[in-house]
Scaffold this motif. Structure first.
Motif, PDB file in Angstrom:
ATOM      1  N   ALA A  75       0.820  -1.213   0.000  1.00  0.00           N
ATOM      2  CA  ALA A  75       0.000   0.000   0.000  1.00  0.00           C
ATOM      3  C   ALA A  75       0.855   1.264   0.000  1.00  0.00           C
ATOM      4  CB  ALA A  75      -0.933  -0.005   1.209  1.00  0.00           C
ATOM      5  N   LEU A  76       1.970   1.230   0.728  1.00  0.00           N
ATOM      6  CA  LEU A  76       2.808   2.418   0.849  1.00  0.00           C
ATOM      7  C   LEU A  76       3.629   2.705  -0.406  1.00  0.00           C
ATOM      8  CD1 LEU A  76       4.055   1.991   4.532  1.00  0.00           C
ATOM      9  CD2 LEU A  76       2.441   3.687   3.658  1.00  0.00           C
ATOM     10  N   THR A  77       3.552   1.835  -1.395  1.00  0.00           N
ATOM     11  CA  THR A  77       4.216   2.113  -2.679  1.00  0.00           C
ATOM     12  C   THR A  77       3.218   2.539  -3.744  1.00  0.00           C
ATOM     13  OG1 THR A  77       4.053  -0.213  -3.406  1.00  0.00           O
ATOM     14  CG2 THR A  77       6.047   0.444  -2.206  1.00  0.00           C
ATOM     15  N   ARG A  78       1.949   2.622  -3.385  1.00  0.00           N
ATOM     16  CA  ARG A  78       0.943   3.015  -4.363  1.00  0.00           C
ATOM     17  C   ARG A  78       0.824   4.535  -4.421  1.00  0.00           C
ATOM     18  NH1 ARG A  78       1.254  -1.124  -7.198  1.00  0.00           N
ATOM     19  NH2 ARG A  78       3.169  -1.178  -5.970  1.00  0.00           N
ATOM     20  N   ILE A  81      -0.538   7.319  -1.585  1.00  0.00           N
ATOM     21  CA  ILE A  81      -0.277   6.888  -0.203  1.00  0.00           C
ATOM     22  C   ILE A  81       1.210   6.945   0.107  1.00  0.00           C
ATOM     23  CG2 ILE A  81      -0.587   5.011   1.474  1.00  0.00           C
ATOM     24  CD1 ILE A  81      -2.910   4.000  -0.131  1.00  0.00           C
ATOM     25  N   ARG A  82       2.052   6.850  -0.918  1.00  0.00           N
ATOM     26  CA  ARG A  82       3.486   6.744  -0.699  1.00  0.00           C
ATOM     27  C   ARG A  82       4.083   7.947   0.033  1.00  0.00           C
ATOM     28  NH1 ARG A  82       5.234   6.658  -6.970  1.00  0.00           N
ATOM     29  NH2 ARG A  82       3.906   4.816  -6.764  1.00  0.00           N
ATOM     30  N   ARG A  83       3.355   9.074   0.060  1.00  0.00           N
ATOM     31  CA  ARG A  83       3.902  10.244   0.744  1.00  0.00           C
ATOM     32  C   ARG A  83       3.995  10.047   2.256  1.00  0.00           C
ATOM     33  NH1 ARG A  83      -1.236  11.724  -0.934  1.00  0.00           N
ATOM     34  NH2 ARG A  83      -2.755  12.194   0.717  1.00  0.00           N
ATOM     35  N   LEU A 138       9.601  -3.362  -4.124  1.00  0.00           N
ATOM     36  CA  LEU A 138       8.649  -2.837  -5.103  1.00  0.00           C
ATOM     37  C   LEU A 138       9.155  -1.545  -5.738  1.00  0.00           C
ATOM     38  CD1 LEU A 138       5.313  -3.566  -3.218  1.00  0.00           C
ATOM     39  CD2 LEU A 138       6.154  -4.698  -5.275  1.00  0.00           C
ATOM     40  N   GLN A 139       9.818  -0.714  -4.939  1.00  0.00           N
ATOM     41  CA  GLN A 139      10.373   0.517  -5.492  1.00  0.00           C
ATOM     42  C   GLN A 139      11.525   0.244  -6.449  1.00  0.00           C
ATOM     43  OE1 GLN A 139      11.357   2.796  -1.967  1.00  0.00           O
ATOM     44  NE2 GLN A 139       9.357   3.814  -1.930  1.00  0.00           N
ATOM     45  N   GLY A 140      12.154  -0.927  -6.317  1.00  0.00           N
ATOM     46  CA  GLY A 140      13.281  -1.269  -7.174  1.00  0.00           C
ATOM     47  C   GLY A 140      12.882  -1.865  -8.513  1.00  0.00           C
TER      48      GLY A 140
END
Length: 244
Positions: A75-78, A81-83, A138-140
């Motif tokens: 969820a925190l990479t979507r 929401i990532r902010r 996921l960020q990678g």
């Protein structure tokens, strides 16, 4: 499953160490001249019960960490929401930076003694590796691959399940493996709040100056941690896409 030389060394090396260590301890226990206290504490039935409690506690905490940590990391990479990711990671870092015994005692004072309190405390302590690695993995993922998937008409959920998670799986599994090893070690503190586990041997050994009991508890916990580390690395080899 085809393994290279390093993977074969890993596949066989750690199990050999664990089996040799376990057999060595069993042989010592079967032949050692123990007093009455040591005999009771190191009885086969007692060891089996404490080991079972330790494993069950570890598995429960691992399930809690996975059910919360992986979805939250996703969820925190979507977008949108990532902010808030830095703030959530800061809270998770605070949970792990606190000494685990202090966290267990503080929660025991607030929630009472027993297994539920131990599950909450240990889950908080092991939460960071799973959350951080899920986010990092996921960020990678190459944004070009994500865009290519969307360009082919794949839905956002399809891109996540078919592209992002498979490519991030190795990093995520490394976080899960780290959390499991942490849980095996820190579960030893659960005995201080009547939650059972192999820590009872260590506590008894210290309290009664029975160093053979103390060392036995430490050896069994160490062997269990090594076994979990090995299982985690083997799972990474099996699950992670080849070439990563």
């Amino acid at each position: 499953m085809s393994l290279d030389r390093n993977e074969r060394q890993l596949f066989w090396g750690i199990p050999v160490i664990v089996v040799a260590g376990a057999l060595g301890w069993v042989l010592w226990r079967a032949t050692a001249d123990l007093d009455d206290i040591e005999s009771r504490q190191l009885a086969w039935g007692t060891i089996g019960t404490l080991l079972g409690q330790h494993v069950v506690l570890t598995l429960i905490c691992a399930a809690v960490v996975l059910v919360i940590g992986v979805p939250l990391g996703i969820a925190l990479t979507r977008p949108g929401i990532r902010r808030v990711t830095p703030a959530v990671l800061a809270v998770a870092n605070a949970g792990q930076s606190a000494p685990v015994i202090g966290l267990i005692v503080l929660l025991a004072m607030a929630m009472g003694f027993g297994t539920p309190t131990a599950v909450v405390a240990l889950s908080i302590y092991a939460f960071l590796p799973v959350l951080a690695n899920t986010i990092t993995g996921l960020q990678g993922v190459d944004p070009a691959l994500v865009e290519a998937g969307r360009g082919m008409g794949i839905s956002s959920m399809g891109v996540l399940l078919r592209i992002e998670l498979p490519l991030a799986s190795k990093v995520i599994l490394a976080g899960i493996r780290t959390a499991l090893v942490l849980l095996v070690g820190t579960a030893s503190f659960a005995t201080f709040i009547n939650a059972g586990g192999l820590g009872a041997l260590i506590q008894t050994g210290i309290a009664l100056f029975r160093f053979r009991i103390l060392i036995s508890g430490a050896v069994i916990v160490a062997l269990l941690a090594l076994l979990v580390e090995w299982l985690g690395q083997v799972m990474e080899m099996i699950v992670a896409p080849k070439g990563l």
